[in-house]
Motif scaffolding. Structure first.
Motif, mmCIF file in Angstrom:
data_model
loop_
_atom_site.group_PDB
_atom_site.id
_atom_site.type_symbol
_atom_site.label_atom_id
_atom_site.label_comp_id
_atom_site.label_asym_id
_atom_site.label_seq_id
_atom_site.Cartn_x
_atom_site.Cartn_y
_atom_site.Cartn_z
ATOM 1 N N SER A 153 0.706 -1.266 -0.006
ATOM 2 C CA SER A 153 -0.077 0.097 0.207
ATOM 3 C C SER A 153 0.800 1.301 -0.166
ATOM 4 O O SER A 153 0.467 2.280 -0.427
ATOM 5 N N HIS A 154 1.997 1.104 0.658
ATOM 6 C CA HIS A 154 2.651 2.513 1.004
ATOM 7 C C HIS A 154 4.362 1.993 1.393
ATOM 8 O O HIS A 154 4.279 0.972 1.879
ATOM 9 N N ALA A 155 5.251 3.063 1.442
ATOM 10 C CA ALA A 155 6.381 2.728 1.638
ATOM 11 C C ALA A 155 6.936 3.258 3.220
ATOM 12 O O ALA A 155 7.848 3.033 3.565
ATOM 13 N N LEU A 162 7.738 2.010 6.853
ATOM 14 C CA LEU A 162 8.381 0.790 7.314
ATOM 15 C C LEU A 162 7.651 -0.211 7.834
ATOM 16 O O LEU A 162 8.057 -1.243 7.980
ATOM 17 N N ASP A 163 6.668 0.091 8.541
ATOM 18 C CA ASP A 163 5.641 -0.826 9.370
ATOM 19 C C ASP A 163 5.015 -1.663 8.323
ATOM 20 O O ASP A 163 4.276 -2.750 8.428
ATOM 21 N N HIS A 164 5.135 -1.172 6.967
ATOM 22 C CA HIS A 164 4.563 -2.140 5.618
ATOM 23 C C HIS A 164 5.511 -2.790 4.875
ATOM 24 O O HIS A 164 5.470 -3.623 4.199
ATOM 25 N N ALA A 165 6.504 -1.780 4.668
ATOM 26 C CA ALA A 165 7.524 -2.077 3.510
ATOM 27 C C ALA A 165 8.934 -2.719 4.213
ATOM 28 O O ALA A 165 9.841 -2.977 3.565
ATOM 29 N N GLY A 169 -5.368 -0.124 3.251
ATOM 30 C CA GLY A 169 -4.007 0.432 3.366
ATOM 31 C C GLY A 169 -4.182 1.549 4.847
ATOM 32 O O GLY A 169 -5.029 1.545 5.397
ATOM 33 N N ASP A 170 -3.248 2.480 4.783
ATOM 34 C CA ASP A 170 -3.262 3.532 6.047
ATOM 35 C C ASP A 170 -3.915 4.698 5.221
ATOM 36 O O ASP A 170 -3.607 5.004 4.191
ATOM 37 N N LEU A 171 -5.047 5.325 5.829
ATOM 38 C CA LEU A 171 -5.324 6.405 5.301
ATOM 39 C C LEU A 171 -6.218 7.364 6.348
ATOM 40 O O LEU A 171 -6.502 7.055 7.366
ATOM 41 N N GLY A 226 -1.692 11.029 10.481
ATOM 42 C CA GLY A 226 -1.930 10.326 8.990
ATOM 43 C C GLY A 226 -3.231 9.404 8.977
ATOM 44 O O GLY A 226 -3.271 8.492 8.071
ATOM 45 N N HIS A 227 -3.677 9.194 10.294
ATOM 46 C CA HIS A 227 -4.792 8.248 10.322
ATOM 47 C C HIS A 227 -6.091 8.815 10.426
ATOM 48 O O HIS A 227 -6.222 9.709 11.456
ATOM 49 N N ALA A 228 -7.159 8.165 10.005
ATOM 50 C CA ALA A 228 -8.481 8.683 10.304
ATOM 51 C C ALA A 228 -8.944 8.275 11.720
ATOM 52 O O ALA A 228 -8.717 7.285 12.350
ATOM 53 N N VAL A 278 -7.429 -4.539 10.879
ATOM 54 C CA VAL A 278 -6.041 -4.889 10.635
ATOM 55 C C VAL A 278 -5.429 -3.444 11.224
ATOM 56 O O VAL A 278 -6.174 -2.638 11.533
ATOM 57 N N HIS A 279 -4.201 -3.475 11.529
ATOM 58 C CA HIS A 279 -3.308 -2.221 11.808
ATOM 59 C C HIS A 279 -3.987 -1.473 13.016
ATOM 60 O O HIS A 279 -4.057 -0.547 12.827
ATOM 61 N N THR A 280 -4.271 -2.240 14.086
ATOM 62 C CA THR A 280 -5.114 -1.585 15.166
ATOM 63 C C THR A 280 -4.829 -2.308 16.587
ATOM 64 O O THR A 280 -4.447 -3.440 16.318
HETATM 65 ZN ZN LIG Z 1 1.128 1.743 8.861
#
Ligand SMILES: [Zn+2]
Ligand SMILES: [Zn+2]
Length: 431
Positions: A56-58, A60-63, A163-165, A381-383, A403-405
């Motif tokens: 989804s994006h760069a 580091l917790d993703h890539a 993704g993160d949004l 950066g998060h809703a 996810v991611h929570t």
């Molecule tokens: Zn993230």
């Protein structure tokens, strides 16, 4: 792991699997690392177990662990996402944990020094195909450029990974357009991020701009702006403030390198060769700013007309906004920053014990330097919860997989009409 306790490259994947940093899953990792073996490390496979990685994006917790993935598995991501990874890898020097775009096969014998194997990237915008699956990359707003959500058509129904949004940033319209497009296609299963599911606060980038502009206007000395340098939305905010207040914006060589790599890929990327940007030439090695003190990638940006040494900046320090964080604090000693300085913390609160400790160290340094004026101004950066709930209510999925929570338990009460299935570590989910 921490600064002086790193996973050992010589041990392959062992340190990472034993600690659970990497899951003990077969068919995923680089064969050269699997061959090194070790306790708990999966057996070597013939063919990868998955067809593709959708990134989804760069952040580091993703890539961050991309470098360990079997190089035969292609990574699907946006052009900006890959651009950021290339810049990150290019300005970190080669190390075991930042081989995002290419890697040195292990064991890394001296006679194989120059050998590097490139990773396969498929740059996607809009619709694309993975095998017989139709997919769509839908751009979203987050605290980094190039973020996307993924919609995957399956025989059972459409799967959407958010993704993160956020829906409150400078490009919130992207997230709204993603919602419209996904709703039009229909979503059966939603993999939704919920970083701030327990938070209602919704401060925007415009709030940060107004607050920081007022503070900088009231400052007579140097301004230190401490923010995530890869958040180019935040950099744009401080560049605007610099222009409005007639100041120059000092950034580090690695930040300039990122801008150089991304220039032309997005209208928000400023040219590091142009004012009000100044690239800080730090003292290294000999302390004399000799060419030989800098690595090749550093020299590529320090050759720009905007590069200046600390000694050159000292006389004009009162006209500067310095984009520096805790790790760069010693530059302030050279600039003789003191009581007239303003420190702006423009990042989130400490999330771990280690970060809290760093915050205390930073506080002590600022006190030692005599910097007493300190403010905090940040937009996430998060809703927050209300936007996340609206997102689910708009998409009306049959199944929601949080996810991611840290608070997946909250979803049930917030969207009682949706079936919530919380994933468990190591477990396969079957629907
Ligand atoms: Zn993230
Ligand atoms: Zn992120």
């Amino acid at each position: 792991f921490e600064e002086y306790l790193k996973p050992r490259a010589a041990a392959g994947l062992a340190d990472l699997v034993v600690t659970g940093v990497l899951p003990n899953a077969s068919g995923l990792y680089r064969p050269d690392l699997l061959r090194l073996g070790g306790p708990g490390v999966p057996a070597l496979h013939h063919a990868p177990a998955v067809d593709a990685l959708l990134l989804s994006h760069a952040h580091l917790d993703h890539a961050g662990h991309l470098g360990f993935l079997d190089e035969r598995i292609p990574t699907f991501c946006s052009p900006l996402c890959r651009g950021i990874l290339v810049a990150l890898a290019g300005s970190r020097g080669r190390d075991f944990e930042s081989e995002f775009v290419d890697f040195r096969p292990r064991p890394a014998f001296p006679d194989r020094r120059g050998l590097s194997i490139p990773r396969r990237f498929e740059l996607v915008e809009g619709r694309f195909q993975v095998g017989d699956l139709s997919c769509r990359a839908l751009p979203v707003d987050h605290s980094m450029l190039g973020c996307v959500a993924f919609l995957i058509r399956t025989s059972r129904g459409n799967v959407l990974y958010t993704g993160d949004l956020r829906f409150h940033g400078p490009e919130a319209a992207l997230s709204e357009a993603m919602l419209d497009a996904a709703r039009a296609e229909g979503v059966w299963l939603l993999l939704a991020e919920g970083t701030r599911l327990d938070v209602a606060e919704r401060r925007t980038e415009a709030d940060v701009f107004e607050e920081c502009l007022a503070a900088v206007r009231g400052a007579s000395g140097p301004v230190i702006a401490d923010f995530a340098p890869r958040d180019l939305y935040r950099l744009a905010t401080f560049l605007r403030i610099a222009r409005e207040t007639g100041r120059e914006m000092v950034i580090l060589p690695q930040d300039a390198f990122l801008l150089k790599e991304l220039l032309g890929m997005h209208p928000l990327v400023p040219d590091p060769k142009r004012p009000p940007i100044v690239i800080l030439k730090e003292r290294k090695m000999s302390g004399t700013y000799s060419e030989k003190d800098y690595q090749k990638w550093e020299r590529s940006v320090l050759a720009f007309p905007t590069a200046r040494t600390l000694d050159e900046l000292k006389p004009v320090r009162d006209r500067l906004i310095l984009a520096l964080s805790f790790w760069d604090i010693l530059n302030l000693v050279d600039l003789e920053v003191g009581a007239d300085a303003l420190y702006i913390r423009s990042s989130s609160e400490a999330h771990s014990e280690e970060q809290a400790l760093d915050d205390r160290r930073l506080d002590n340094w600022l006190t030692l330097l005599g910097v007493t004026r300190r403010i905090q101004s940040h937009a996430s950066g998060h809703a927050p919860q209300p936007d996340l709930v609206r997102m689910v209510q708009t998409l009306r999925p049959e199944v929601l997989v949080p996810v991611h929570t840290a608070r997946p338990d909250l979803w049930d009460a917030l969207v009682p009409e949706v079936r919530v299935v919380v994933p468990a570590p190591g477990a396969t989910m079957v629907f």
